[in-house]
Motif scaffolding. Structure first.
Motif, short mmCIF file in Angstrom:
data_model
loop_
_atom_site.label_atom_id
_atom_site.label_comp_id
_atom_site.label_asym_id
_atom_site.label_seq_id
_atom_site.Cartn_x
_atom_site.Cartn_y
_atom_site.Cartn_z
N UNK A 35 8.85 4.95 -0.18
CA UNK A 35 8.20 6.25 -0.18
C UNK A 35 8.04 6.73 1.26
N UNK A 36 8.60 7.90 1.58
CA UNK A 36 8.45 8.43 2.94
C UNK A 36 7.01 8.91 3.15
N UNK A 37 6.52 8.77 4.38
CA UNK A 37 5.16 9.21 4.70
C UNK A 37 5.06 9.51 6.18
N UNK A 38 4.04 10.26 6.51
CA UNK A 38 3.73 10.57 7.90
C UNK A 38 2.62 9.62 8.34
N UNK A 39 2.79 8.98 9.48
CA UNK A 39 1.84 8.01 10.00
C UNK A 39 0.94 8.65 11.04
N UNK A 40 -0.38 8.52 10.84
CA UNK A 40 -1.36 8.98 11.82
C UNK A 40 -2.22 7.77 12.19
N UNK A 76 -1.35 -3.51 4.39
CA UNK A 76 -1.03 -3.67 2.95
C UNK A 76 -0.42 -2.38 2.39
N UNK A 77 -1.02 -1.24 2.72
CA UNK A 77 -0.51 0.04 2.22
C UNK A 77 0.84 0.38 2.86
N UNK A 78 0.98 0.12 4.17
CA UNK A 78 2.27 0.39 4.82
C UNK A 78 3.38 -0.46 4.22
N UNK A 79 3.07 -1.71 3.91
CA UNK A 79 4.08 -2.58 3.28
C UNK A 79 4.46 -2.06 1.90
N UNK A 80 3.48 -1.62 1.12
CA UNK A 80 3.77 -1.07 -0.21
C UNK A 80 4.64 0.17 -0.11
N UNK A 81 4.34 1.03 0.84
CA UNK A 81 5.16 2.23 1.04
C UNK A 81 6.60 1.85 1.37
N UNK A 82 6.77 0.84 2.20
CA UNK A 82 8.11 0.38 2.56
C UNK A 82 8.86 -0.21 1.38
N UNK A 83 8.20 -1.08 0.63
CA UNK A 83 8.83 -1.71 -0.54
C UNK A 83 9.23 -0.66 -1.58
N UNK A 84 8.35 0.33 -1.77
CA UNK A 84 8.61 1.37 -2.76
C UNK A 84 9.55 2.46 -2.24
N UNK A 88 4.82 15.41 1.01
CA UNK A 88 4.87 14.13 1.68
C UNK A 88 3.44 13.66 1.95
N UNK A 89 3.22 12.39 1.76
CA UNK A 89 1.92 11.79 2.03
C UNK A 89 1.71 11.60 3.53
N UNK A 90 0.46 11.63 3.93
CA UNK A 90 0.06 11.24 5.28
C UNK A 90 -0.84 10.03 5.15
N UNK A 91 -0.56 9.00 5.95
CA UNK A 91 -1.37 7.79 5.97
C UNK A 91 -2.12 7.74 7.30
N UNK A 92 -3.44 7.76 7.22
CA UNK A 92 -4.30 7.60 8.38
C UNK A 92 -4.70 6.14 8.41
N UNK A 93 -4.44 5.47 9.55
CA UNK A 93 -4.65 4.03 9.58
C UNK A 93 -4.89 3.53 10.99
N UNK A 143 -5.12 7.95 2.57
CA UNK A 143 -3.81 8.51 2.25
C UNK A 143 -4.00 9.77 1.44
N UNK A 144 -3.15 10.75 1.70
CA UNK A 144 -3.25 11.97 0.92
C UNK A 144 -2.16 12.95 1.26
N UNK A 145 -2.23 14.05 0.54
CA UNK A 145 -1.36 15.19 0.84
C UNK A 145 -2.28 16.28 1.36
N UNK A 146 -1.87 17.52 1.32
CA UNK A 146 -2.72 18.57 1.87
C UNK A 146 -3.94 18.88 1.02
N UNK A 147 -3.99 18.41 -0.23
CA UNK A 147 -5.07 18.80 -1.13
C UNK A 147 -6.04 17.67 -1.47
#
Length: 75
Positions: A25-30, A15-23, A1-6, A52-56
């Motif tokens: 895609x589940x994500x963790x919000x920070x 813009x990125x949150x809207x794209x995640x919603x339209x697509x 799962x992606x984490x979005x720092x914003x 935005x990223x994953x653990x790597x």
């Protein structure tokens, strides 16, 4: 799962949150405080959100993030 720092107030982050919603895609919000310089610099080397990223791997630049998320050119 992606984490979005914003930031809540940042139009590029929105813009990125809207794209995640339209697509769908589940994500963790920070949500970061604007004064938090340490977290973004630790992740990408600069104080620039969204990140935005994953653990790597982490990246910033909203349009680059959206390009990675939108593999099927839906947006």
């Amino acid at each position: 799962m992606y984490t979005l720092y914003h930031y809540e107030h940042c139009p590029f982050c929105v813009r990125v949150r809207m794209a995640l919603g339209v697509l769908g895609i589940p994500y963790k919000s920070e949500v970061l405080a604007y004064a938090d310089k340490q977290t973004p610099e630790k992740l990408t080397g600069k104080k620039m959100l969204p990140i935005m990223g994953d653990e790597t791997k982490f990246m910033n630049e909203s349009l680059d993030i959206m390009q990675v998320l939108d593999k099927n050119n839906t947006l």
